[in-house]
Design an enzyme around this catalytic site. Structure first.
Site, short mmCIF file in Angstrom:
data_model
loop_
_atom_site.label_atom_id
_atom_site.label_comp_id
_atom_site.label_asym_id
_atom_site.label_seq_id
_atom_site.Cartn_x
_atom_site.Cartn_y
_atom_site.Cartn_z
N LYS A 258 -17.49 -21.53 30.91
CA LYS A 258 -17.05 -22.21 29.68
C LYS A 258 -15.91 -23.15 30.06
CE LYS A 258 -14.57 -21.41 25.29
NZ LYS A 258 -14.09 -20.44 24.28
N LYS B 136 -7.50 -24.11 14.36
CA LYS B 136 -6.71 -22.92 14.68
C LYS B 136 -5.32 -23.05 14.09
CE LYS B 136 -8.60 -21.70 19.22
NZ LYS B 136 -9.02 -20.35 18.86
N GLU C 11 -16.89 -21.99 19.50
CA GLU C 11 -17.60 -23.07 20.21
C GLU C 11 -18.07 -22.66 21.60
OE1 GLU C 11 -14.43 -22.65 20.29
OE2 GLU C 11 -14.06 -22.85 22.43
N ASP D 51 -8.69 -22.97 27.98
CA ASP D 51 -10.02 -22.55 27.53
C ASP D 51 -11.14 -23.03 28.45
OD1 ASP D 51 -11.23 -20.91 25.66
OD2 ASP D 51 -11.71 -22.55 24.27
N ASP E 203 -14.78 -22.91 15.53
CA ASP E 203 -13.91 -22.35 16.56
C ASP E 203 -14.66 -21.36 17.47
OD1 ASP E 203 -11.63 -21.95 17.99
OD2 ASP E 203 -10.66 -20.63 16.53
N ASP F 265 -9.12 -26.36 23.11
CA ASP F 265 -9.80 -25.79 21.94
C ASP F 265 -8.87 -25.82 20.73
OD1 ASP F 265 -11.39 -24.46 20.15
OD2 ASP F 265 -11.27 -22.50 21.16
N ARG G 236 -19.57 -20.01 22.76
CA ARG G 236 -20.94 -19.49 22.81
C ARG G 236 -21.95 -20.61 22.61
NH1 ARG G 236 -19.47 -15.43 18.00
NH2 ARG G 236 -17.45 -15.67 19.03
#
Ligand code: BES
Ligand code: ZN
Ligand code: ZN
Length: 490
Positions: free
Chosen positions: A255, A267, A339, A278, A337, A260, A341
């Site tokens: 990932k 967030k 994201e 991230d 959020d 993020d 996956r």
């Protein structure tokens, strides 16, 4: 920092040197070779009055201009001995640095191979700093470390030293990448770093930009990346050893969200800065394949990086939007959020297209994993018990803690959606598990797969063990160890 090796039998003590010896209780790890005044003094201290003195973690014995630092291996609960040796060694480095001692000799002639490697590692960890954005750099550094080992251990020590150096160069590169702020590491800049690493390790690299992703149906990555002015990329890097068998083929999927924000499901501000990390999964996967190639491990490895910035721009994906993933499943984006996956659906598909027999995805995927098992352990999920065990064992070997959680099928219904085939978030409970269950839907058929949720371990807000606050490079050693294991058992 340069590390050199010398045989105990040939070493000559001269006045003015600095020595480090490690002790566990009053049992020292190594001694200066031959009879000399320093040796006599250490022996006396250790034998006579040591029990009391050595309860302190660092004891300094001085004789004329010679200094001997006696470093205790700490008895820290919950940590393997190897990790305690790494801590002691990192502490030795810090002591030398704070005393502005730039050259020191470590007496390791009684150290076993494993202890030797851990001392080396502790030094590499302690020497790490991320100071490129400091206008004033602290100058005091330990320049040269000389290891004294038993003459008969010289050859193995040399090999261990070289191997540790390869792995730690990759860990350092990984940490540097993860520590970069979002302003300086956008998806295209990550691609440039990947190109550089692939080139220097002699690896094949395929780069897909936003347009190519859309055209080829890698819609998850494209959907997440489209909110940013800086488009997403997928990078595929392959390593084929000279004597390559086709099977097993290990694939890492990382990932790589360069920042993020959460997207439209923004967030909260508190702690958001940590989201520069991230992309730790991608940074680890990238540098692990480089280390594996340099170590020339006899196994085929592919790394897939899913790179995007998750940002609420004009074109950003909206909650409720639906897209079709590479494997044909339709996904309703309930929360932008979640994201990680989404981008990983494409990474898993690309791993399958490349013929992976074993996939490990690494992702700072959920806050829920931190709530479940805390910051020192990564979550492990797998569809294959044997593979899970191999990963678990590999992690234990290198002191990276993993805990397996279930892919509990009963919770799969949390991801059901009335309109699309599935949605990207479940309920508030079992958040790390439902994230893994989501990923499982995109694992290519007949493939052993494991998911490592490294949200807790990849980045530390304060100093932890031998890690300075910031990126840890956690997981790289486990990946190398899994590759080694598969190469030799399959
Ligand atoms: N990158 C975060 C997860 C994360 C949290 C990593 C804390 C490191 C530290 C991920 O993209 C995320 O935001 N996950 C959400 C999922 C939720 C919306 C279902 C989370 O964990 O809150
Ligand atoms: Zn997120
Ligand atoms: Zn994220």
């Amino acid at each position: 920092m340069k590390i050199t090796l010398e045989s105990a039998e040939k070493f000559k003590v001269t006045v003015g040197q600095s020595f480090v010896i490690f002790a566990e209780g009053i049992k020292p790890f190594g001694f200066l070779p031959g009879k000399n005044p320093v040796q006599t003094l250490i022996e006396k201290t250790l034998n006579e009055q040591s029990r009391k003195i050595l309860t302190d973690s660092v004891e300094i014995i001085s004789l004329e201009n010679t200094q001997v630092l006696v470093i205790q291996i700490p008895a820290k609960k919950g940590l393997a001995r190897e990790d305690r040796v790494r801590i002691a060694s990192a502490r030795a480095y810090d002591c030398l640095k704070s005393r502005s001692i730039s050259k020191a000799t470590f007496c390791l002639q009684n150290a076993k191979d494993l202890d030797f490697s851990c001392v080396t590692e502790g030094l590499h960890f302690a020497a790490y700093e991320f100071n490129k954005y400091k206008s004033e750099k602290k100058l005091s550094k330990v320049e040269e470390i000389n290891f004294i080992v038993a003459g008969k251990a010289l050859k193995t020590s040399q090999a261990l030293l070289k191997e540790t150096e390869i792995i730690h160069t990759s860990i350092t590169d990984c940490r540097d990448l993860v520590n970069e702020p979002g302003s300086h590491l956008l998806p295209h800049q990550f691609v440039a770093v990947a190109q550089k690493i692939a080139k220097s390790a002699g690896l094949e690299i395929i780069i897909r930009d936003g347009k190519a992703l859309l055209k080829e149906g890698f819609t998850g990555l494209w959907t997440v990346g489209k909110g940013s002015d800086y488009p997403p990329y997928m990078v595929t890097i392959s390593y084929r050893p000279t004597k390559s068998k086709k099977v097993p083929h290990l694939c890492f999927v990382g990932k790589g969200i360069t920042f993020d924000t959460g997207g439209i499901s923004l967030k909260p501000s508190a702690g958001m800065a940590e989201m520069k990390s991230d992309m730790a999964g991608a940074a680890t996967a990238l540098n692990a394949i480089a280390a594996i190639a340099q170590l020339k491990l006899p196994i085929q490895v592919t790394t897939v990086l899913c790179l995007a910035e998750n940002r609420p721009g004009n074109q950003a994906v909206l909650p409720g939007d639906i897209f079709t993933a590479k494997n044909g499943k339709t996904i309703m984006v309930d929360n932008t959020d979640a994201e990680g996956r989404l981008v990983l659906t494409d990474g898993l598909a690309e791993a399958g297209l490349n013929g992976a027999t074993h996939i490990i995805d690494l992702a700072t995927l959920t806050g829920a994993i931190i709530r479940a098992i805390g910051p020192s352990i990564a979550g492990l999920f797998s569809n294959d018990a044997k593979f899970a065990q191999a990963i678990q064992k590999s992690g234990a070997k290198v002191s990276e803690k993993l805990w397996e959680l279930p892919l509990e099928a009963e919770y799969r219904e949390y991801l059901e959606d009335p309109v699309a085939d599935m949605k990207n978030v479940g309920k508030s409970e079992a958040g790390a598990i439902t994230a893994a269950l989501f990923l499982e839907e995109f694992v290519p058929a007949k493939t052993a797969w494991a998911h490592l949720d490294i949200a807790g371990t990849a980045f530390t807000m304060s100093n932890w063990k031998y890690y300075k606050a910031g990126a840890t490079g956690w997981g790289l050693k486990t990946l190398v160890e899994v590759a080694r294991h598969l190469a030799h058992t399959a």
